[in-house]
Design a protein around this motif. Structure first.
Motif, PDB file in Angstrom:
ATOM      1  N   SER A   4      47.410  39.567  43.490  1.00 53.62           N
ATOM      2  CA  SER A   4      46.313  39.075  44.326  1.00 53.62           C
ATOM      3  C   SER A   4      45.007  39.568  43.728  1.00 53.62           C
ATOM      4  O   SER A   4      44.991  40.183  42.673  1.00 53.62           O
ATOM      5  CB  SER A   4      46.476  39.571  45.766  1.00 53.62           C
ATOM      6  OG  SER A   4      46.242  40.958  45.832  1.00 53.62           O
ATOM      7  N   LYS A   5      43.928  39.334  44.422  1.00 54.53           N
ATOM      8  CA  LYS A   5      42.613  39.731  43.923  1.00 54.53           C
ATOM      9  C   LYS A   5      42.277  41.182  44.252  1.00 54.53           C
ATOM     10  O   LYS A   5      41.164  41.615  44.061  1.00 54.53           O
ATOM     11  CB  LYS A   5      41.552  38.802  44.493  1.00 54.53           C
ATOM     12  CG  LYS A   5      41.690  37.385  43.993  1.00 54.53           C
ATOM     13  CD  LYS A   5      40.576  36.510  44.493  1.00 54.53           C
ATOM     14  CE  LYS A   5      40.725  35.109  43.933  1.00 54.53           C
ATOM     15  NZ  LYS A   5      39.627  34.252  44.297  1.00 54.53           N
TER      16      LYS A   5
ATOM     17  N   THR B 150      39.724  36.081  39.226  1.00 52.58           N
ATOM     18  CA  THR B 150      41.125  36.404  39.432  1.00 52.58           C
ATOM     19  C   THR B 150      41.562  37.470  38.436  1.00 52.58           C
ATOM     20  O   THR B 150      41.364  37.292  37.231  1.00 52.58           O
ATOM     21  CB  THR B 150      42.000  35.144  39.253  1.00 52.58           C
ATOM     22  OG1 THR B 150      41.560  34.146  40.176  1.00 52.58           O
ATOM     23  CG2 THR B 150      43.466  35.455  39.507  1.00 52.58           C
TER      24      THR B 150
END
Length: 59
Positions: free
Chosen positions: A16-17, A48
Motif C-alpha cells: 500500500s502507500k 506509489t
C-alpha cells in the motif's frame, strides 16, 4: 549467507502507500524477534511505493 536453526531470510514488500509505517519495529516488538535489514530499496513512482526490504530474522 549460512543460516542457523531459527533463522530465516525474508523479503518484505509494501503493498500500500503506507511506507511511513514502522514495519520492522512492529515485527520486532509484536513477535519478539531480532531483525537485521540486509538490503532496502523503495522508490516512489506516481505516488506509489515500489520496493521493499530484505532482512535476516532470528527467533
Amino acid at each position: 549467507m549460512r543460516l542457523s536453526e531459527g533463522q530465516r531470510l525474508v523479503r518484505m514488500q509494501y503493498v500500500s502507500k503506507e511506507v511511513s509505517e514502522a514495519l520492522v519495529s512492529q515485527i520486532t516488538k509484536g513477535f519478539g524477534i531480532d531483525v537485521n535489514i540486509i538490503f532496502g530499496d523503495i522508490d516512489i513512482v506516481a505516488d506509489t511505493p515500489i520496493g521493499g526490504h530484505r532482512g535476516h530474522f532470528r527467533w
